[in-house]
Design a protein around this motif. Structure first.
Motif, short mmCIF file in Angstrom:
data_model
loop_
_atom_site.label_atom_id
_atom_site.label_comp_id
_atom_site.label_asym_id
_atom_site.label_seq_id
_atom_site.Cartn_x
_atom_site.Cartn_y
_atom_site.Cartn_z
N ARG A 90 0.83 -1.20 0.00
CA ARG A 90 0.00 0.00 0.00
C ARG A 90 0.86 1.26 0.00
NH1 ARG A 90 -4.25 -1.40 4.91
NH2 ARG A 90 -5.11 -3.34 4.04
N SER A 91 0.24 2.39 -0.36
CA SER A 91 0.91 3.68 -0.18
C SER A 91 0.88 4.03 1.30
CB SER A 91 0.20 4.76 -1.00
OG SER A 91 -1.14 4.88 -0.59
N PHE A 92 1.79 4.87 1.74
CA PHE A 92 1.86 5.21 3.16
C PHE A 92 2.54 6.55 3.34
CE2 PHE A 92 5.68 2.91 2.04
CZ PHE A 92 6.71 3.59 2.69
N ALA A 93 2.29 7.15 4.50
CA ALA A 93 2.96 8.40 4.89
C ALA A 93 4.00 8.06 5.94
CB ALA A 93 1.94 9.40 5.44
N LEU A 94 5.09 8.81 5.94
CA LEU A 94 6.19 8.57 6.87
C LEU A 94 6.14 9.59 8.00
CD1 LEU A 94 8.62 6.66 7.17
CD2 LEU A 94 9.99 8.35 5.95
#
Length: 271
Positions: A243-247
């Motif tokens: 999945r896409s994700f934020a850091l």
């Protein structure tokens, strides 16, 4: 088309399976663990230790085990008069064998633990289930049970635990880290991260180990290089489910391990 991240995860999974059985052994003659009762501090926190002894030549893993290790897991839910446990990790050893980097401890280690009692002044009944890997020519996942009483009236420090506490990595302040910044960029299926750290040398070949606070994000081994007074570490991050994700920058943790000492850097703002 199979993504690069998926191909890498599949390859890494196969490496782990090839090292040993997937099912944890209940107890083992390869490793023993016992509780060192420790002492109660003036603040009310109890300092204890977990003494781990393995067969000669065997090793176990740090909280971030490296390319193919087994990260240890701790379950303290059956303990009495306990509200929290923090593991204080001594500086690990970084080894590279057959192109794979592993991070951990050989033969024996004492893991200091900071325990928060539920009721001040009373004993804590520690009851833990620990899942860990031990390796030599093969890797064996084991499950251990440890129990012990942490007396509420003991004040004298245990020198064995104190020595293990002293071997933890320095904080960024203690190590005189002048500046740290991270630049992130999109890559196929994930995020690229470049950390720049202005800090004194830690001796010999330096290894930067990057961790994040989300267990669903896999971090590749960082490529580490010196540019004078600056250490540069570059790595790639992928979500384990693709999945896409934020850091979360405040959840980035970088441990620099050198020949002379190690440094624990928490948080990495934008440059």
């Amino acid at each position: 088309m199979m993504s690069k991240a998926f191909r890498f995860f599949a390859a890494a999974f196969c490496v782990v399976l090839s090292l040993g059985p997937a099912r944890a052994q209940q107890g083992s003659d390869l490793v023993e663990m016992r509780v060192l009762p420790g002492w109660r501090t003036a603040s009310g926190v109890h300092v204890a230790g977990l003494e781990v002894r393995m067969r000669p030549g065997w090793k176990t893993y740090w909280r971030a085990p490296g390319d193919s290790g087994i990260p240890p897991q701790f379950d303290w839910r059956r303990s009495g008069n306990l509200t929290g446990v923090e593991i204080v990790w001594p500086t690990p050893t970084v080894t590279v064998e057959d192109g794979l980097r592993t991070i951990g401890y050989k033969d024996s280690v004492i893991l200091p633990i900071r325990v928060a009692p539920g009721q001040a002044g009373r004993d804590v009944r520690l009851n833990g289930k620990i899942e860990m890997g031990v390796c030599k020519d093969v890797c064996v996942p084991v499950e251990l049970q440890v129990t012990g009483t942490l007396p509420g009236n003991t004040r004298k420090p245990d020198p064995r635990i104190a020595a293990a506490l002293a071997s933890r990595p320095y904080s960024a302040k203690e190590a005189k880290v002048a500046r740290v910044s991270c630049r992130i960029s999109p890559i196929e299926d994930g995020i690229g991260l470049r950390a720049e750290i202005d800090m004194p040398r830690t001796g010999g070949n330096e290894t930067a180990i990057v961790e994040v606070d989300d267990p669903r994000i896999w971090v590749s081994p960082a490529k580490t290089a010196r540019q004078g007074g600056r250490l540069v570490a570059e790595t790639r991050l992928y979500h384990v489910e693709g999945r896409s994700f934020a850091l979360n920058r405040s959840g980035i943790r970088i441990t620099v391990v050198g020949k002379s000492r190690a440094v624990d850097i928490q948080g990495c703002p934008a440059g």
